[in-house]
Motif scaffolding. Structure first.
Motif, PDB file in Angstrom:
ATOM      1  N   ASN A 170       0.856  -1.183   0.000  1.00 23.29           N
ATOM      2  CA  ASN A 170       0.000   0.000   0.000  1.00 23.29           C
ATOM      3  C   ASN A 170       0.891   1.230   0.000  1.00 23.29           C
ATOM      4  O   ASN A 170       1.738   1.386   0.877  1.00 23.29           O
ATOM      5  N   LEU A 171       0.717   2.100  -0.992  1.00 22.95           N
ATOM      6  CA  LEU A 171       1.574   3.269  -1.129  1.00 22.95           C
ATOM      7  C   LEU A 171       0.877   4.518  -0.587  1.00 22.95           C
ATOM      8  O   LEU A 171      -0.328   4.700  -0.763  1.00 22.95           O
ATOM      9  N   PHE A 172       1.680   5.376   0.047  1.00 24.41           N
ATOM     10  CA  PHE A 172       1.166   6.601   0.651  1.00 24.41           C
ATOM     11  C   PHE A 172       2.125   7.761   0.381  1.00 24.41           C
ATOM     12  O   PHE A 172       3.310   7.562   0.114  1.00 24.41           O
ATOM     13  N   MET A 173       1.575   8.965   0.507  1.00 22.59           N
ATOM     14  CA  MET A 173       2.352  10.193   0.451  1.00 22.59           C
ATOM     15  C   MET A 173       1.516  11.271   1.122  1.00 22.59           C
ATOM     16  O   MET A 173       0.294  11.270   1.011  1.00 22.59           O
ATOM     17  N   THR A 174       2.164  12.186   1.832  1.00 20.81           N
ATOM     18  CA  THR A 174       1.395  13.285   2.419  1.00 20.81           C
ATOM     19  C   THR A 174       1.121  14.343   1.357  1.00 20.81           C
ATOM     20  O   THR A 174       1.825  14.426   0.344  1.00 20.81           O
ATOM     21  N   ASP A 175       0.087  15.158   1.621  1.00 17.46           N
ATOM     22  CA  ASP A 175      -0.229  16.217   0.657  1.00 17.46           C
ATOM     23  C   ASP A 175       0.893  17.248   0.566  1.00 17.46           C
ATOM     24  O   ASP A 175       1.095  17.880  -0.476  1.00 17.46           O
ATOM     25  N   ILE A 176       1.669  17.390   1.648  1.00 21.12           N
ATOM     26  CA  ILE A 176       2.822  18.297   1.619  1.00 21.12           C
ATOM     27  C   ILE A 176       3.880  17.761   0.669  1.00 21.12           C
ATOM     28  O   ILE A 176       4.411  18.484  -0.189  1.00 21.12           O
ATOM     29  N   ASN A 177       4.205  16.467   0.784  1.00 21.01           N
ATOM     30  CA  ASN A 177       5.192  15.865  -0.102  1.00 21.01           C
ATOM     31  C   ASN A 177       4.723  15.877  -1.549  1.00 21.01           C
ATOM     32  O   ASN A 177       5.525  16.047  -2.476  1.00 21.01           O
ATOM     33  N   TYR A 178       3.420  15.680  -1.728  1.00 21.87           N
ATOM     34  CA  TYR A 178       2.852  15.717  -3.087  1.00 21.87           C
ATOM     35  C   TYR A 178       3.157  17.061  -3.746  1.00 21.87           C
ATOM     36  O   TYR A 178       3.643  17.125  -4.881  1.00 21.87           O
ATOM     37  N   THR A 229      -2.716  16.771   5.855  1.00 27.07           N
ATOM     38  CA  THR A 229      -1.993  17.395   6.971  1.00 27.07           C
ATOM     39  C   THR A 229      -2.679  18.669   7.468  1.00 27.07           C
ATOM     40  O   THR A 229      -2.252  19.265   8.458  1.00 27.07           O
ATOM     41  N   GLY A 230      -3.763  19.094   6.796  1.00 27.34           N
ATOM     42  CA  GLY A 230      -4.377  20.379   7.099  1.00 27.34           C
ATOM     43  C   GLY A 230      -4.956  20.491   8.498  1.00 27.34           C
ATOM     44  O   GLY A 230      -5.129  21.608   9.008  1.00 27.34           O
ATOM     45  N   HIS A 231      -5.244  19.366   9.161  1.00 31.85           N
ATOM     46  CA  HIS A 231      -5.850  19.406  10.486  1.00 31.85           C
ATOM     47  C   HIS A 231      -4.837  19.660  11.603  1.00 31.85           C
ATOM     48  O   HIS A 231      -5.220  19.932  12.743  1.00 31.85           O
ATOM     49  N   LEU A 232      -3.555  19.580  11.286  1.00 29.67           N
ATOM     50  CA  LEU A 232      -2.524  19.682  12.326  1.00 29.67           C
ATOM     51  C   LEU A 232      -2.388  21.118  12.826  1.00 29.67           C
ATOM     52  O   LEU A 232      -2.492  22.075  12.058  1.00 29.67           O
ATOM     53  N   THR A 233      -2.126  21.252  14.113  1.00 28.71           N
ATOM     54  CA  THR A 233      -1.891  22.566  14.701  1.00 28.71           C
ATOM     55  C   THR A 233      -0.396  22.820  14.801  1.00 28.71           C
ATOM     56  O   THR A 233       0.414  21.885  14.765  1.00 28.71           O
ATOM     57  N   ILE A 234      -0.039  24.078  14.994  1.00 28.79           N
ATOM     58  CA  ILE A 234       1.370  24.460  15.019  1.00 28.79           C
ATOM     59  C   ILE A 234       2.014  24.213  16.372  1.00 28.79           C
ATOM     60  O   ILE A 234       3.245  24.148  16.482  1.00 28.79           O
ATOM     61  N   GLU A 235       1.211  24.021  17.423  1.00 26.28           N
ATOM     62  CA  GLU A 235       1.761  23.958  18.784  1.00 26.28           C
ATOM     63  C   GLU A 235       2.806  22.864  18.939  1.00 26.28           C
ATOM     64  O   GLU A 235       3.914  23.112  19.412  1.00 26.28           O
TER      65      GLU A 235
END
Length: 366
Positions: free
Chosen positions: A39-47, A121-127
């Motif tokens: 199963n292959l994956f990539m984050t939207d940032i890496n994309y 990754t959009g749900h992540l907070t900066i804290e």
């Protein structure tokens, strides 16, 4: 044999090292995913980062083609009298935007065909990220910390995703900062061949003796593989010398001497296995010392009547270093598993690798 990790997350650094879609591992990962073995994956940032890196890498190449066009226009003026060789003086200009757009279409097609899932990754907070940043916690190392923010967000999103589904994954990355992170969920590996080999052996050894047979044939032919790799590396170095043109402003005359150590190969990974054929990848280490004769014309003068240079200083430029490259080895074997033929196919997937950029250099006057 324990079940392998089948989730494989691709980092931008790995894709870039594969020359984007040009590497064998990228092809084999897609095949394995389509078979349902991985199963292959990539984050939207890496994309998004893939397209940014593609443009950044392509830009200097486009500039080089312009320089080549200008050089041809200057040097091949007489040749223009022969229409048969018009192609030399009419090289097409490269549209950077169009090439990047074409690549995006091609990459999106790969994502679709490889059934690759994009981790959001959009749900992540900066804290949490900022806390790691100020503590220099991995992946924030000792380098340019700001440039590591995308890695930090990608890693955190990947970790959260697989924690949620209760599974593990490989993170294929060339970034050493990931090595210091916990490995219970996300396991960093530098080379996808590690994951491919583990899955192939697990699947094939249930019904085939081919992996074990390939092991035996590799050990039998290791000496031949080393000799062939040494010859290919020596040829590559010789070509690189001729392509140099000059070193530190001095004109390259000839390669006087090449001392290339024996190739050290420890083991290999199976990255593809089919009917009667397999592709292996192995690391090869070697040391080298090159003596290059160079001409220093900074204090010389050119005599037009005699068509020669006077007072040219001759010296030797020495490069001494060690290197690690990846060998791709093609195996062809009979269905009875009685014999096999192993040949080194490419070095680093046929891509350029540095010989003169990273070595220790010095000069010796004659």
């Amino acid at each position: 044999m324990s079940a392998p990790i089948r989730n494989i997350v691709l980092d931008t650094s790995f894709i870039e090292k594969q020359n984007f879609l040009g590497g064998k591992a990228m092809t084999e990962l897609k095949k394995m995913s389509r078979k349902g073995w991985a199963n292959l994956f990539m984050t939207d940032i890496n994309y998004r980062e893939v397209f940014s890196r593609f443009r950044k890498r392509l830009s200097p190449e486009v500039e080089k083609t312009r320089n080549i066009q200008n050089q041809i226009a200057k040097d091949l003026r007489v040749l223009k009298n022969s229409p048969a060789y018009d192609a030399y003086s009419k090289l097409p200009s490269i549209d950077l935007d169009q090439v990047c757009a074409d690549f995006q279409v091609k990459f999106d097609q790969y994502v679709k065909e490889a059934k690759m899932k994009i981790i959001k990754t959009g749900h992540l907070t900066i804290e949490k990220i900022m806390d790691d940043y100020f503590k220099s916690t991995a992946p924030f190392g000792g380098g340019e910390k700001k440039s590591e923010f995308p890695d930090a967000f990608s890693y955190l999103a990947t970790k959260e995703y697989f924690e949620k589904i209760g599974d593990k994954c490989y993170l294929v990355t060339g970034d050493k900062d990931f090595d210091d992170l916990p490995k219970e969920i996300v396991q960093p590996i530098e080379n996808a061949a590690i994951a491919l080999d583990a899955i192939i052996r697990f699947e094939e050894e249930k019904s085939s003796k081919a992996p074990e047979f390939i092991n035996l044939m590799f050990e039998r032919d290791k000496k031949k593989i080393k000799e062939r790799a040494k010859k290919m590396i020596a040829d590559y170095i010789e070509k690189e010398v001729w392509h140099l043109g000059e070193i530190n402003g001095m004109e390259v005359d000839t390669m006087e001497h090449l001392d290339l150590s024996d190739i050290d190969i420890t083991d290999f990974s199976i990255i593809s296995l089919g009917d009667g054929e397999a592709t292996l990848e192995c690391s090869a280490n070697f040391a080298y010392e090159i003596d290059i004769a160079v001409d220093d014309k900074s204090e010389a003068w050119y005599d037009k009547e005699d068509d020669r240079w006077h007072f040219v200083e001759h010296s030797t430029f020495t490069v001494k270093d060690s290197q690690e490259v990846k060998l791709s080895v093609v195996v062809e074997f009979d269905e009875d598993l009685e014999d096999a033929d192993l040949e080194v196919d490419t070095i680093n997937d046929g891509n350029w690798f540095p010989i003169f950029d990273r070595g220790r250099h010095h000069h010796d006057d004659y």
